[in-house]
Design an enzyme around this catalytic site. Structure first.
Site, PDB file in Angstrom:
ATOM      1  N   HIS A  24     -52.366 -33.436  16.312  1.00  0.00           N
ATOM      2  CA  HIS A  24     -52.473 -32.813  15.092  1.00  0.00           C
ATOM      3  C   HIS A  24     -52.500 -31.189  15.096  1.00  0.00           C
ATOM      4  O   HIS A  24     -51.562 -30.729  14.534  1.00  0.00           O
ATOM      5  CB  HIS A  24     -54.043 -33.176  14.475  1.00  0.00           C
ATOM      6  CG  HIS A  24     -54.179 -32.478  13.070  1.00  0.00           C
ATOM      7  ND1 HIS A  24     -54.026 -33.261  11.845  1.00  0.00           N
ATOM      8  CD2 HIS A  24     -54.462 -31.100  12.738  1.00  0.00           C
ATOM      9  CE1 HIS A  24     -54.240 -32.385  10.839  1.00  0.00           C
ATOM     10  NE2 HIS A  24     -54.456 -31.047  11.165  1.00  0.00           N
ATOM     11  N   GLU A  25     -53.105 -30.581  15.910  1.00  0.00           N
ATOM     12  CA  GLU A  25     -53.081 -29.085  15.958  1.00  0.00           C
ATOM     13  C   GLU A  25     -51.803 -28.354  16.387  1.00  0.00           C
ATOM     14  O   GLU A  25     -51.292 -27.538  16.179  1.00  0.00           O
ATOM     15  CB  GLU A  25     -54.332 -28.372  16.657  1.00  0.00           C
ATOM     16  CG  GLU A  25     -55.619 -28.796  15.984  1.00  0.00           C
ATOM     17  CD  GLU A  25     -55.841 -28.517  14.635  1.00  0.00           C
ATOM     18  OE1 GLU A  25     -55.079 -27.435  14.050  1.00  0.00           O
ATOM     19  OE2 GLU A  25     -56.537 -28.730  13.778  1.00  0.00           O
ATOM     20  N   HIS A  28     -49.224 -27.776  13.659  1.00  0.00           N
ATOM     21  CA  HIS A  28     -49.374 -26.438  13.172  1.00  0.00           C
ATOM     22  C   HIS A  28     -49.158 -25.601  14.164  1.00  0.00           C
ATOM     23  O   HIS A  28     -48.441 -24.442  13.643  1.00  0.00           O
ATOM     24  CB  HIS A  28     -51.063 -26.440  12.997  1.00  0.00           C
ATOM     25  CG  HIS A  28     -51.466 -27.429  11.651  1.00  0.00           C
ATOM     26  ND1 HIS A  28     -51.049 -27.473  10.799  1.00  0.00           N
ATOM     27  CD2 HIS A  28     -52.793 -27.982  11.728  1.00  0.00           C
ATOM     28  CE1 HIS A  28     -51.761 -28.507   9.684  1.00  0.00           C
ATOM     29  NE2 HIS A  28     -52.701 -28.504  10.661  1.00  0.00           N
TER      30      HIS A  28
END
Length: 434
Positions: A24-25, A28
């Site tokens: 997920h990170e 980003h």
């Protein structure tokens, strides 16, 4: 051995959880760097740092509590109206705003003026914030499709498991025949356990949902083609009207609700069946719909969750479950007396479901969730485009920091809910087998 497998299952789930967070990170991080935003930190977990290493301008690390993760970007919020960071106000709400704004400018270095998050165009900010949950969606889809296409899923088939002796209403909640009860149409037609129904009234049927719909839509004579001992046989049944459990449209039944339809009188067998690509995609769509419905129904489940935690109520199978509960279920999966490949497939489904939940939850347009930052960027784009159309001055970047009081309320509610789920997962956990 059971204890070892339970511990192994918990470890495997935690590893899958950490990978999901890191993935997920990474969404980003990669898009932020793509658009030239400086990212000082990329961390998996919260609390004390266990390991970290700095590569280039970013510190990469793992923290002690594996319940989340984050990247820190420079300039998440714009400065105040006067272009400067203000001193902290005595107003609690204003203080929240100014603290958030000040934190956004931590570690500001010469040359960062052109590398701030808020200076990027709204569409770029939307991509950066959407990339995290989108990575979870990608992972969920890949795992779900991979398991469905290669291993399969436990599916209700058109093979007969048992034949009902007589016609009994579903609301009776018994399989015992009363005196004078009529034989079931399936028994009268000579249907046997092991028969595979391949056609209904001459029309081929391959899936249970299709056969179930045909049966429920028919009252009166019907012809069934079955495969028995390698040969096909024609059975003639006279379907009757009867009260049966209401179908929910997704392979299950609505508890306590009944409908009057055509009745044949047999129980279908279930087994692991590999799915075709269209079937797998269709199941993925059902999972997405179920996930959205579960998210919408979440507030309504809190009273039952409270009663199950602090009262004597039973914990429902569809009760909200946190990381601890999911890890516990992961341990149960590995301790089940089922083939190893089925354990792995079930664990993968559990991890995929967690990723799907992460995607849906983070898409809520509320701070501090990713969806809240996306909503702020989209609102800024609308304001600027409207100003351009009406030839008004550019209103400038939308100050998402002004919404921080709301963000703190949302975070507070989320923390309280997380604690409630955590306690419930410890004192009255959801279990796979009753």
């Amino acid at each position: 051995m059971t204890t070892f497998m339970t511990i192994l299952g918990i470890i495997v789930f935690v590893v899958g959880l950490l990978f999901s967070i890191a993935w997920h990170e990474l969404g980003h991080l990669s898009t932020a760097k793509l658009f030239g935003i400086r990212v000082p930190q990329y961390m998996v977990g919260f609390g004390p740092t266990i390991f970290s290493r700095k590569k280039g301008e970013t510190e990469y690390g793992i923290k002690a509590i594996p319940f989340g993760g984050y990247i820190r970007m420079i300039g998440m919020f714009p400065p105040g109206d006067d272009g400067a960071l203000r001193k902290r106000s005595t107003s609690p709400f204003r203080g929240m705003i100014e603290d958030a704004r000040a934190a956004a400018f931590e570690e500001l270095q010469p040359g960062d003026e052109k590398r701030l998050f808020y200076t990027r165009k709204p569409w770029k900010r939307v991509i950066v914030m959407f990339a995290g949950p989108f990575m979870n969606l990608i992972l969920a889809v890949v795992i779900f499709l991979g398991v469905l296409l290669t291993f399969g899923v436990n599916t209700t088939t058109t093979t007969v498991s048992s034949v009902s002796e007589c016609v009994i209403q579903a609301s009776a909640r018994t399989d015992k025949c009363t005196e004078g009860a009529k034989d079931s149409p399936a028994k009268a037609a000579g249907m046997r356990p092991g028969d595979k129904i391949v056609a209904f009234n001459g029309e081929p049927v391959a899936e249970w949902d299709e056969l179930q719909a045909d049966i429920r839509d028919t009252i009166g004579p019907a012809t069934l083609t079955v495969e028995r001992d390698g040969q096909r046989k024609m059975l003639h049944a006279d379907l009757v009207e009867n009260q049966v459990a209401k179908f929910d449209g997704r392979g299950g039944y609505v508890e306590g609700e009944y409908v009057t339809t055509g009745f044949l009188g047999f129980t279908p067998a279930s087994g692991i069946v590999e799915q075709s690509f269209p079937q797998a995609v269709d199941r993925m769509g059902d999972m997405m719909v179920s996930g959205v419905e579960a998210l919408i129904d979440l507030p309504s489940k809190i009273p039952d969750l409270w009663d199950a935690t602090f009262g004597n109520a039973e914990r429902e199978q569809d009760s909200p479950m946190g990381v601890v509960g999911a890890a516990r279920v992961g341990g149960e999966v590995f301790s089940l007396d089922i083939p190893p490949e089925q354990r792995v497939a079930t664990m993968l489904f559990l991890v995929a479901g967690f990723n799907l939940s992460l995607f849906l939850f983070n898409m809520l347009p509320l701070l501090p969730l990713d969806g809240g930052h996306m909503a702020g960027a989209l609102w800024e784009s609308v304001r600027r485009n409207v100003a351009r159309v009406f030839r008004r001055p550019d209103p400038g970047p939308f100050d998402v920091a002004r919404l921080m009081p709301v963000a703190y309320v949302v975070a507070g509610v989320f923390v309280c809910f997380t604690l409630l789920v955590l306690i419930a997962d410890v004192v009255n956990p959801v279990r796979l087998a009753g």
